[in-house]
Scaffold this motif. Structure first.
Motif, short mmCIF file in Angstrom:
data_model
loop_
_atom_site.label_atom_id
_atom_site.label_comp_id
_atom_site.label_asym_id
_atom_site.label_seq_id
_atom_site.Cartn_x
_atom_site.Cartn_y
_atom_site.Cartn_z
N SER A 48 0.83 -1.19 0.00
CA SER A 48 0.00 0.00 0.00
C SER A 48 0.87 1.24 0.00
O SER A 48 2.05 1.21 0.35
CB SER A 48 -0.91 0.01 1.23
OG SER A 48 -0.15 0.25 2.40
N HIS A 50 0.54 3.64 1.99
CA HIS A 50 0.86 3.91 3.39
C HIS A 50 2.15 3.21 3.79
O HIS A 50 2.98 3.77 4.51
CB HIS A 50 -0.28 3.46 4.31
CG HIS A 50 -1.52 4.27 4.16
ND1 HIS A 50 -1.68 5.49 4.77
CD2 HIS A 50 -2.65 4.06 3.46
CE1 HIS A 50 -2.88 5.99 4.47
NE2 HIS A 50 -3.48 5.12 3.67
N GLU A 51 2.32 1.97 3.34
CA GLU A 51 3.53 1.23 3.67
C GLU A 51 4.75 1.86 3.01
O GLU A 51 5.83 1.92 3.60
CB GLU A 51 3.40 -0.23 3.23
CG GLU A 51 2.41 -1.04 4.05
CD GLU A 51 2.23 -2.45 3.50
OE1 GLU A 51 2.52 -3.40 4.25
OE2 GLU A 51 1.83 -2.59 2.33
N GLU A 54 6.02 4.80 5.00
CA GLU A 54 6.39 4.54 6.38
C GLU A 54 7.89 4.31 6.47
O GLU A 54 8.45 3.45 5.80
CB GLU A 54 5.65 3.32 6.90
CG GLU A 54 5.91 3.02 8.36
CD GLU A 54 5.16 1.80 8.83
OE1 GLU A 54 5.76 0.70 8.84
OE2 GLU A 54 3.97 1.93 9.16
N SER A 61 5.37 8.36 9.39
CA SER A 61 5.20 8.78 8.00
C SER A 61 6.36 9.67 7.59
O SER A 61 6.83 10.50 8.37
CB SER A 61 3.88 9.53 7.82
OG SER A 61 2.78 8.69 8.12
N ALA A 106 3.26 11.25 -2.52
CA ALA A 106 2.70 11.73 -1.26
C ALA A 106 1.93 13.03 -1.45
O ALA A 106 0.87 13.25 -0.84
CB ALA A 106 3.82 11.93 -0.24
N LEU A 111 -5.66 12.07 3.01
CA LEU A 111 -5.79 11.03 4.02
C LEU A 111 -6.63 11.51 5.19
O LEU A 111 -6.68 12.70 5.49
CB LEU A 111 -4.40 10.63 4.54
CG LEU A 111 -3.40 10.09 3.50
CD1 LEU A 111 -2.03 9.92 4.14
CD2 LEU A 111 -3.89 8.78 2.92
N ARG A 114 -5.37 11.06 11.79
CA ARG A 114 -5.03 9.86 12.56
C ARG A 114 -5.98 9.65 13.74
O ARG A 114 -6.04 8.58 14.31
CB ARG A 114 -3.59 9.95 13.07
CG ARG A 114 -3.36 11.05 14.11
CD ARG A 114 -1.93 11.14 14.57
NE ARG A 114 -1.49 9.95 15.25
CZ ARG A 114 -0.30 9.81 15.81
NH1 ARG A 114 0.57 10.81 15.75
NH2 ARG A 114 0.03 8.71 16.44
N TYR A 126 -1.76 15.09 2.19
CA TYR A 126 -0.73 14.41 2.98
C TYR A 126 0.17 15.39 3.73
O TYR A 126 0.46 15.20 4.91
CB TYR A 126 0.11 13.53 2.05
CG TYR A 126 1.14 12.69 2.77
CD1 TYR A 126 0.79 11.48 3.37
CD2 TYR A 126 2.47 13.10 2.83
CE1 TYR A 126 1.73 10.71 4.03
CE2 TYR A 126 3.42 12.33 3.47
CZ TYR A 126 3.05 11.13 4.08
OH TYR A 126 3.99 10.37 4.72
#
Length: 317
Positions: A48, A50-51, A54, A61, A106, A111, A114, A126
């Motif tokens: 993903s 997101h991964e 990371e 992030s 990005a 998104l 959190r 982002y």
């Protein structure tokens, strides 16, 4: 170290009084620009975005500049210095290669916050998300207990239970209070923090702090109120504190500070009732070898008059 006890006689709405004795606490994507021979990052179809964003070292992030090694492994700029310029995946030297492709990916993302699971409904680009999360009204609160370095965080109901069950804080209902604080040696203020008391009124929770600390060369005593909620809500309330004896009195009136502001920040800004030691001993009477301060106070809600815009105090019964 011997600890003074806290002896509590029920207090609410000025009927009786609490007697507190001082506690003592000890002083807790693809390759970017630059350089030939750079291998593009190999991305699995199941990976993903997101991964990809990371950092493999700190798992936070990544934000520009995002760095990569010659084999395409990425990491954040903070961790680049932490790993001594060596790729944590393949151990190759990192150099100064930026992964511009991943930075561009990005930039195109939007998104959720959190803290969406805590109620925040907003979606952010982002690169704006981090700034919002630092100020998000739904972010957890830090435990307001000042007697230890407590790292517990949570929403207000959780923290109220935590203060009651884990810190054994006195809980009271009502908007007025009448406390007497006692200390056997008023000249010892190093590492001393007074008992915290929590009040429930107007459906909200307030933290009353009273403590001793060193101000310059002289010890002083300070009382102040913090609101268990955000600053914009805290402005709806006011409070007064009064201490005195022998025909003299000191009165403080102000707006409670939000627990978003740390205990130390409020204390160091002197935003509360400050009592110099000599005056505190005068209020204590007797042989001036024991501190006995009676602090009374009231919390009220400011209500706007729709006719002329003037705030009218609303005192709870």
């Amino acid at each position: 170290m011997d600890l003074d006890r806290v002896e509590c006689i029920t207090s609410s709405d000025g009927i009786d009084e609490d007697v507190h004795l001082l506690h003592q606490y000890p002083s807790k994507p693809h390759s970017g620009g630059g350089g030939g021979g750079v291998v593009a990052a190999v991305i699995s179809p199941s990976t993903s975005v997101h991964e990809l964003l990371e950092c493999p070292v700190c798992t936070n992030s990544m934000y520009p500049p995002i760095h990569q090694c010659h084999n395409g492994h990425t990491l954040c700029s903070t961790c680049k210095t932490r790993v001594h310029n060596r790729c944590p995946t393949c151990r190759q030297e990192l150099g100064d290669i930026r992964c511009l492709a991943l930075e561009k990916v990005a930039e195109s993302l939007e998104l959720p916050c959190r803290y969406c699971s805590l109620g925040c409904p907003d979606i952010f680009p982002y690169y704006s998300k981090l700034k919002h999360e630092a100020q998000c009204n739904f972010r957890p609160y830090t435990c307001p207990y000042a007697g230890s370095e407590c790292s517990v965080v949570g929403d207000i109901p959780f923290l109220v239970s935590h203060l009651r069950d884990d810190h054994k804080v006195d809980m009271h209902s009502g908007c007025t209070f009448n406390h007497r604080y006692v200390k056997s040696n008023p000249r010892e203020v190093e590492n001393a923090t007074w008992m915290l008391t929590v009040f429930n009124c107007f459906g909200q929770y307030f933290c009353l702090h009273f403590e001793a600390f060193q101000l310059g060369m002289a010890p002083v005593y300070m009382a102040f109120l913090r609101f268990m909620g955000d600053e914009n809500e805290a402005r709806n309330y006011s409070y007064s504190l009064e201490v005195g004896a022998n025909g003299r009195k000191l009165i403080w009136e102000g707006t409670p500070r939000s627990i978003r502001d740390s205990h130390k920040k409020v204390r160091d800004s002197h935003d509360g009732l400050i009592i110099q030691r000599n005056m505190a001993l005068f209020f204590s009477g007797g042989d001036r070898k024991e501190l006995k301060l009676r602090v009374t106070g009231r919390i009220w809600k400011e209500q706007q008059n729709p006719d002329n815009g003037v705030c009218i105090p609303n005192f709870c019964s």
